[in-house]
Design a protein around this motif. Structure first.
Motif, PDB file in Angstrom:
ATOM      1  N   LYS A 243      -5.744   5.630  -0.632  1.00 17.52           N
ATOM      2  CA  LYS A 243      -6.084   4.782   0.507  1.00 17.52           C
ATOM      3  C   LYS A 243      -6.507   3.406   0.036  1.00 17.52           C
ATOM      4  N   GLN A 244      -7.288   3.381  -1.055  1.00 16.59           N
ATOM      5  CA  GLN A 244      -7.706   2.107  -1.634  1.00 16.59           C
ATOM      6  C   GLN A 244      -6.488   1.312  -2.107  1.00 16.59           C
ATOM      7  N   SER A 245      -5.551   2.011  -2.747  1.00 20.44           N
ATOM      8  CA  SER A 245      -4.356   1.346  -3.268  1.00 20.44           C
ATOM      9  C   SER A 245      -3.567   0.676  -2.152  1.00 20.44           C
ATOM     10  N   GLN A 251       1.796  -3.970  -1.491  1.00 22.76           N
ATOM     11  CA  GLN A 251       2.796  -3.161  -2.191  1.00 22.76           C
ATOM     12  C   GLN A 251       4.198  -3.384  -1.623  1.00 22.76           C
ATOM     13  N   ALA A 252       5.138  -3.660  -2.521  1.00 21.42           N
ATOM     14  CA  ALA A 252       6.544  -3.844  -2.162  1.00 21.42           C
ATOM     15  C   ALA A 252       7.383  -2.891  -3.014  1.00 21.42           C
ATOM     16  N   SER A 416      12.946   3.923  -8.299  1.00 23.01           N
ATOM     17  CA  SER A 416      12.282   3.146  -7.263  1.00 23.01           C
ATOM     18  C   SER A 416      11.030   2.513  -7.868  1.00 23.01           C
ATOM     19  N   LEU A 417      10.959   1.196  -7.800  1.00 20.62           N
ATOM     20  CA  LEU A 417       9.815   0.465  -8.350  1.00 20.62           C
ATOM     21  C   LEU A 417       8.904  -0.015  -7.216  1.00 20.62           C
ATOM     22  N   THR A 418       7.644   0.407  -7.247  1.00 23.90           N
ATOM     23  CA  THR A 418       6.636  -0.126  -6.333  1.00 23.90           C
ATOM     24  C   THR A 418       5.755  -1.078  -7.135  1.00 23.90           C
ATOM     25  N   TYR A 419       5.541  -2.274  -6.618  1.00 26.69           N
ATOM     26  CA  TYR A 419       4.784  -3.275  -7.375  1.00 26.69           C
ATOM     27  C   TYR A 419       3.821  -4.023  -6.459  1.00 26.69           C
ATOM     28  N   ASP A 420       2.793  -4.596  -7.075  1.00 22.00           N
ATOM     29  CA  ASP A 420       1.780  -5.363  -6.358  1.00 22.00           C
ATOM     30  C   ASP A 420       2.281  -6.797  -6.213  1.00 22.00           C
ATOM     31  N   HIS A 421       2.649  -7.177  -4.978  1.00 20.92           N
ATOM     32  CA  HIS A 421       3.254  -8.492  -4.751  1.00 20.92           C
ATOM     33  C   HIS A 421       2.254  -9.633  -4.955  1.00 20.92           C
TER      34      HIS A 421
END
Length: 447
Positions: A243-245, A251-252, A416-421
């Protein structure tokens, strides 16, 4: 000299632990560096060894208690030692525990033939053995007056209580906990039911048989079909961190499909010479190399600025019974494929056997999560904070693809890459994912 046993801190982020089971009972001998109790942290369940030898004089927190780190959970010392002053230092009523072991035994003997007692009100305590015996005999420990320190209900109290019930059946009807629950829901006086269990104990079926045929039993069954699972330990922490994340990060996600034909061939070459390497090991190695070329993917967002990490500690998500744990391969960019394979296998085994130490799952800078073994085509993973990205790996499968003007069968896999935009823009994130694809499709570039 008596001393406290405290809730130990296992890992930098640990704030509390759950006592799962005491492996030594009150009054029993404790040997230093041998297992004393099992504790569930925010990561996993581990066995904690005793810090000293002696006698376990007092268990302050029973199994199931959630205790903040460094708080006293028990007292250890010499046999028959007076520990009332030590217990009083944490606010407990010292006078209630000043009795020696002989005094407690004498008190137990004195009340051994006591009549059935009225249910107790307010807060009370019972030893783990007493609770287990009471459950076996279908007795509510709240009905029993404890003879131990601070009114603690001990095993002998339960045995005496059970004997009196069986000797004087008219005093109270013995029944299982489920039978009492069913009787409560059906508004039935359990004392008027003839039990069919051992020594005429009333069972749940006895209560149901005495109920009139109506809609109420259907409602009762529906209620009993539900089970409340407490949110605690690892499940609680995973929920909070996810939830914090999602709440704090922008996130993208990017997806790409990889032709794994050459990686499959590489693995076969390793197998031919007796060296064990998994597809996930190859993914880890390629991801580590790509991170050296795209360092922003190996960073963290902080209030002071972006922390760029010059080392690569690769987390590998592992599913265990309690939830999800992420052991970390430290400095993976400096290790060969053989070394990565050996270390990943060891960490995965330690995770499944609950043998991980805090240093095994801390300090990660990027994570790879692989669900291909569960036949998952592809998925979107949630970033493990404070990392800037996570790579989700799907299953490896034969698929028809276009090669030139022909349709051929290839071994394909989805990433699949999830990254911090906030930290990484879309274009460099896409280039990073494409680079992993190039390395997997041409593993000779790892040399």
């Amino acid at each position: 000299m008596a001393e406290f046993i405290i809730m130990p801190k296992q890992g930098l982020q640990m704030t509390e632990g759950t006592i799962m089971e005491w492996l030594v009972g009150e009054g029993e001998e404790v040997i230093a560096d041998t297992p004393l109790f099992e504790m569930e942290t925010d990561k996993l369940t581990i066995s904690i060894d005793a810090s000293a030898s002696g006698t376990l004089l007092k268990i302050i927190h029973d199994a199931g208690a959630v205790v903040p780190i460094t708080e006293p959970i028990a007292i250890i010392g010499e046999k028959d030692e007076d520990f009332s002053a030590l217990l009083g230092s944490i606010g407990a009523p010292a006078a209630a525990v000043a009795e020696s072991a002989e005094a407690v035994q004498s008190k137990e003997a004195a009340i051994g033939t006591a009549a059935v007692k009225a249910p107790r009100t307010g807060r009370f305590f019972a030893s783990p053995r007493a609770k287990m015996l009471a459950e076996e005999k279908g007795i509510d420990v709240a009905d029993i007056d404890g003879s131990g320190p601070e009114g603690l209900v001990i095993e002998k109290d339960v045995m005496d209580f059970a004997f009196n019930f069986e000797a004087m059946p008219g005093t109270k009807t013995a029944a299982t906990p489920l039978a009492r629950k069913v009787a409560e829901l059906e508004n039935i006086d359990i004392n008027g039911i003839q039990g069919t269990g051992v020594r005429n104990k009333v069972l749940a079926d006895d209560v149901r048989a005495s109920a009139s045929v109506s809609q109420a039993p259907v409602q009762m069954v529906q209620q009993l079909d539900e089970e409340l699972i407490p949110i605690k330990g690892m499940r609680k922490i995973v929920a909070e961190r996810m939830k914090q994340s999602l709440g704090e990060m922008a996130q993208a996600n990017h997806r790409i499909t990889v032709d794994m034909t050459n990686s499959v061939a590489l693995r076969e070459q390793y197998k031919a010479v007796g060296r064990k390497v998994s597809y996930n090991d190859i993914v880890l190695r390629c991801t580590a190399k790509a991170l050296t070329e795209f360092p922003m993917m190996n960073s963290s967002w902080t209030s002071e600025g972006i922390v760029l990490k010059k080392y690569i500690n690769m987390g590998m998500a592992v599913a265990i019974n309690q939830g999800l744990i992420v052991p970390v391969i430290k400095n993976i960019h400096l290790k060969s494929l053989d070394q990565i394979s050996k270390e990943s296998s060891e960490l995965a085994l330690k995770a499944k056997e609950n043998r991980l130490q805090p240093e095994d799952y801390s300090g990660g800078t990027f994570t790879v999560s692989n669900l291909g073994m569960f036949d998952i085509d592809g998925f979107t993973a949630i970033i493990n904070p404070p990392e800037a990205g996570i790579l989700a790996v799907g299953k490896l499968a034969k698929q028809p693809v276009v090669s030139g003007d022909e349709i051929v069968i290839r071994m394909m896999m989805q990433l699949s890459l999830t990254y911090d935009h906030r930290t990484v823009d879309g274009a460099p994130a896409a280039q990073f994912l494409k680079r992993i694809k190039e390395l997997l499709e041409n593993p000779m570039l790892l040399i």
